[in-house]
Design a protein around this motif. Structure first.
Motif, PDB file in Angstrom:
ATOM      1  N   UNK B 333       0.823  -1.215   0.000  1.00 13.42           N
ATOM      2  CA  UNK B 333       0.000   0.000   0.000  1.00 13.42           C
ATOM      3  C   UNK B 333       0.855   1.261   0.000  1.00 13.42           C
ATOM      4  N   UNK B 334       1.831   1.324   0.903  1.00 11.99           N
ATOM      5  CA  UNK B 334       2.639   2.539   0.985  1.00 11.99           C
ATOM      6  C   UNK B 334       3.476   2.739  -0.276  1.00 11.99           C
ATOM      7  N   UNK B 335       3.924   1.640  -0.878  1.00  9.95           N
ATOM      8  CA  UNK B 335       4.682   1.760  -2.124  1.00  9.95           C
ATOM      9  C   UNK B 335       3.770   2.250  -3.249  1.00  9.95           C
ATOM     10  N   UNK B 336       2.508   1.795  -3.235  1.00  9.88           N
ATOM     11  CA  UNK B 336       1.546   2.270  -4.214  1.00  9.88           C
ATOM     12  C   UNK B 336       1.340   3.766  -4.080  1.00  9.88           C
ATOM     13  N   UNK B 337       1.219   4.181  -2.814  1.00  7.59           N
ATOM     14  CA  UNK B 337       0.998   5.591  -2.533  1.00  7.59           C
ATOM     15  C   UNK B 337       2.221   6.414  -2.928  1.00  7.59           C
ATOM     16  N   UNK B 342       5.232   9.936  -6.704  1.00 10.49           N
ATOM     17  CA  UNK B 342       6.388  10.124  -7.591  1.00 10.49           C
ATOM     18  C   UNK B 342       5.928  10.426  -9.011  1.00 10.49           C
ATOM     19  N   UNK B 343       4.903   9.705  -9.471  1.00 11.44           N
ATOM     20  CA  UNK B 343       4.410   9.954 -10.830  1.00 11.44           C
ATOM     21  C   UNK B 343       3.856  11.371 -10.928  1.00 11.44           C
ATOM     22  N   UNK B 379       6.337   3.449 -12.147  1.00  3.29           N
ATOM     23  CA  UNK B 379       5.408   2.652 -12.955  1.00  3.29           C
ATOM     24  C   UNK B 379       5.664   1.170 -12.742  1.00  3.29           C
ATOM     25  N   UNK B 380       6.947   0.795 -12.698  1.00  2.00           N
ATOM     26  CA  UNK B 380       7.274  -0.610 -12.494  1.00  2.00           C
ATOM     27  C   UNK B 380       6.847  -1.063 -11.107  1.00  2.00           C
ATOM     28  N   UNK B 381       7.031  -0.189 -10.114  1.00  2.00           N
ATOM     29  CA  UNK B 381       6.582  -0.537  -8.754  1.00  2.00           C
ATOM     30  C   UNK B 381       5.103  -0.876  -8.783  1.00  2.00           C
ATOM     31  N   UNK B 382       4.345  -0.049  -9.471  1.00  2.00           N
ATOM     32  CA  UNK B 382       2.904  -0.291  -9.495  1.00  2.00           C
ATOM     33  C   UNK B 382       2.583  -1.618 -10.174  1.00  2.00           C
TER      34      UNK B 382
END
Lengths: 187, 609
Positions: B333-337, B342-343, B379-382
């Motif tokens: 979740x936090x990485x998504x956020x 960042x985007x 984008x890759x993280x997502x």
């Protein structure tokens, strides 16, 4: 209740975010100005002195606006109406003096529009002109809350509209100071 | 009571009237003197405004999609004549063949309408309005009135844009980016006359609409969350819609400033963008010293964030739908956020990658290459987080979920070609070719469209209290999914061979006529895909009235707050108190429980998120 007090009213918050987007509008224009100035065919000219007067007028109008807000909160409705009226008049004087500045330039054969115009002059017209529109928006808002002060329905002295108007009014004042300094020293 | 206290009390009363307008215990709360006009037309209920945005967006999607079918017809069958075209378009298709002017008008309007009216207003207008109050636990938006204005500005913008199609000289035809001098000089082309005036007016109204909407979304998310709904308990949909609104509020004014200068050049003889121009039949123009590149900077300073304005809401909805339908918490979740943030931040720092071939200083270009390629990281993280959310999930393949998975597929395929295009050196070859067309249609156009479909299928039960038909949904998905790849995949090869975009006819080009059959194939597929969208529309409107009824409050067994409202919520959303939130939105499969709603208090021996 105690946490409620610290939270900004949603309308005030909307206004603050809206001011952010107005800042972006003028940031876009002034950065375009800088880009354009760095290119060939740029006409340097002095701002007519009347722009100094209009700057003084709008500064003064911020003082009267603040007084109006203060009087409103003190329930001095007569004085409140007086200061609002004064602020509206000063706002209109500001607009008139800006117009005089434009005609002074035209009289000096610095065209702001038309085939002989240089984008230096056109930029002044667009930037100051858009700012004038924002001032006129403030004048309309003040006129509305001024008329509401006469309405019998306003019994329970809600300060929110006056506060919103005063935040906006100070903002267009500060915005003009920025634009004036920018046009005077960068431009 | 002191003055200060009186004022605060006053503000409190005022906000209480907003929050509790219809929220008292009486269950007939939405029946009091509501007329047809106030309920369906000048509605201030965020749910109704969302539906208005959605259906207006659908009308535009049909028109814009139909336009693409028409110009694809020209590209696929450049020599054929279709008499029905003349009856449809009149003088714009004399002898059954689309004229070059009409072709350019169709391409331009297709782009403008799809980017702004469908994927901005239709997408974030719909779902920001619908989901923000429901998912954060609010009665309505911070200012329902501004919200209503936002829709009506969009509506008027739509009318003006539509009317530009019926003026004698035709709608604007200089490309959706409206670069000067084509957009600045009425004499430049027929479409640059009245059509362009109407285009500018429509776009200015549209900008006002999205600013009013954006201000409201931001203020609502930050100010009106229910008790316990901290920012890190928000569903990812809300975070995505929040960043979308921030992008819009900060970038649309800059486009407006560019358009104001354009209006001056068009109408008041100024020279912001014009210099040394000779117009056939008019002669040399007096304008000196302007710079057309200046417009491009102002345009793309919006234009690039606009890509994310379109994409982020889709990402947010996909994250939510994927978690619900995999019966698993969203992975990271936090990485998504963080990657959303960042985007959003990088969105403002990459605009000049649209301008690599305008004579941009190569050093500056390389900075923009670096910043552009950096977007690959969030984008890759997502993407990895979506895939790991699916991993070993108990997946329910609802139509909404299929479109969410389809979104990820398209986002990967289209994103990879973005890495090619982000390089200034490669862009010299690929710029303005079908490679670019393929890239942005897949990654932004079709992918966001998939996000929108996912959202419609998923939240349709909340919107109308009925389900859409699943079988039709599956057909819609598979035809659209296969069709999207069949249409746009071949375009990569055309683009690599150098085939330029926006050309009317390739059959006379020695280098490109080898693609004649391929273009025909793409055209046929695009017609099939268009037909599948009609199927979706039938499903949508039929289900509003005749769809299977929703009988439980929470048909998807989801955790978020919108599923705690009645099946058909009135204005004010919750008949009683707004529920309190005790946990994040993604407690799926926790402690052996399939799902735990956000309103469930944390048990004594339970670990919180």
């Amino acid at each position: 209740m105690s946490t409620e007090k610290k939270k900004a009213h949603p309308y005030k918050f909307i206004l603050w975010v809206g001011l952010g987007s107005i800042i972006m509008l003028f940031a876009g224009l002034t950065s375009a100005y800088i880009v354009k100035k760095g290119q060939a065919n740029w006409l340097d000219f002095e701002l007519p002195v009347v722009f100094w007067y209009s700057t003084l007028v709008i500064l003064l109008s911020s003082v009267t606006m603040q007084m109006a807000l203060k009087k409103f909160k003190e329930r001095e409705m007569g004085q409140y109406r007086g200061f609002i009226t004064l602020t509206v008049i000063l706002g209109l004087v500001f607009v008139v003096t800006q117009m005089m500045g434009f005609s002074a330039l035209e009289a000096n054969s610095i065209a702001l529009t038309g085939p002989r115009s240089n984008s230096a002059g056109s930029f002044l017209l667009v930037i100051a002109g858009l700012h004038i529109l924002h001032v006129l928006g403030g004048v309309i808002a003040l006129a509305i809350i001024f008329l509401r002060a006469y309405s019998v329905k306003t019994k329970f002295y809600n300060a929110l509209p006056v506060e919103l108007a005063s935040i906006y009014w100070h903002f267009v004042d500060i915005l003009w100071i920025y634009l004036f300094v920018f046009l005077q020293f960068v431009g | 009571m002191s003055n200060e206290a009186a004022i605060i009390e006053d503000v409190h009363v005022k906000s209480a009237t907003i929050h509790d307008a219809h929220g008292h215990q009486d269950h007939g709360h939405h029946e009091h003197h509501e007329t047809f006009l106030s309920k369906y037309v000048f509605s201030m209920d965020h749910k109704m405004i969302a539906k208005q945005f959605l259906i207006t967006g659908m009308v535009w999607a049909v028109l814009g999609g139909l336009m693409s079918v028409l110009f694809r017809l020209q590209l696929g069958y450049p020599d054929a004549s279709f008499p029905w075209l003349e009856s449809l378009l009149g003088k714009w298709a004399k002898g059954g063949q689309i004229t070059p002017e009409a072709y350019y008008a169709l391409v331009t309007t297709h782009g403008t309408v799809l980017v702004f009216f469908v994927l901005t207003a239709g997408l974030s207008g719909t779902f920001a309005n619908f989901l923000i109050p429901l998912q954060i636990g609010a009665r309505d938006m911070a200012s329902p009135f501004l919200n209503m204005l936002s829709y009506w500005f969009f509506f008027i913008a739509s009318i003006v844009m539509l009317s530009s199609m019926f003026v004698e000289t035709g709608p604007f035809s200089g490309g959706w980016t409206a670069y000067p001098p084509l957009s600045a000089l009425g004499d430049a082309s027929p479409g640059s006359k009245t059509g362009m005036d109407l285009w500018i007016i429509a776009m200015s109204l549209f900008i006002v609409s999205s600013l009013l909407g954006g201000l409201n979304y931001i203020a609502t998310i930050l100010n009106m969350r229910t008790k316990g709904m901290s920012m890190t308990r928000l569903p990812l949909t809300i975070w995505a819609l929040f960043f979308t609104a921030v992008l819009g509020v900060l970038s649309f004014p800059v486009l407006l400033s560019g358009m104001i200068l354009l209006i001056f050049d068009r109408n008041f003889g100024t020279s912001f963008y014009l210099s040394d121009i000779f117009v056939n039949g008019v002669g040399a123009l007096p304008n000196e010293g302007g710079s057309a590149i200046l417009y491009q900077h102002l345009f793309w300073f919006l234009g690039h964030p606009e890509v994310y304005i379109i994409l982020l809401p889709a990402m947010g909805m996909v994250s939510e739908i994927m978690s619900v339908s995999s019966r698993k918490p969203i992975f990271g979740y936090m990485a998504m956020l963080g990657s959303l943030f960042a985007i959003a931040a990088l969105a403002f720092l990459v605009w000049a990658h649209h301008m690599f071939v305008t004579g941009l200083n190569p050093f500056l270009g390389s900075v923009f290459v670096l910043l552009t390629l950096l977007i690959a990281v969030p984008s890759a993280i997502k993407v990895f987080n979506w895939l790991t959310t699916l991993w070993r999930g108990n997946i329910r393949f609802t139509p909404g979920m299929l479109f969410a998975i389809g979104f990820v597929s398209l986002f990967i395929s289209g994103g990879l070609t973005g890495i090619w295009l982000g390089n200034a050196a490669l862009d010299i070859h690929l710029h303005d070719t079908y490679f670019v067309i393929a890239h942005f249609h897949i990654v932004m156009g079709v992918a966001s469209m998939f996000g929108m479909f996912a959202g419609v299928y998923h939240w349709f039960p909340k919107m109308y209290g009925r389900f859409m038909n699943n079988t039709l949904g599956y057909i819609h998905f598979w035809v659209t999914m296969a069709g999207a790849y069949l249409i746009f995949w071949p375009m990569h090869y055309e683009g690599l061979a150098g085939m330029p975009r926006r050309y009317f006819d390739f059959s006379i080009w020695e280098s490109f006529k080898q693609f004649g059959e391929l273009n025909k194939f793409i055209t046929i597929v695009s017609m099939i895909v268009f037909a599948a969208q009609i199927l979706f529309l039938i499903n949508f409107f039929y289900s509003i009235f005749k769809g299977r009824k929703v009988t439980t409050q929470n048909p998807w067994e989801a955790n978020t707050l919108e599923w705690t409202t009645p099946i058909r919520p009135g204005h004010g959303n919750w008949p009683g108190e707004i529920p309190e939130v005790h946990r994040w939105a993604y407690d799926y499969g926790k402690d052996g429980k399939d799902f735990i709603q956000q309103t469930t208090p944390v048990g004594a021996d339970e670990s919180t998120h």
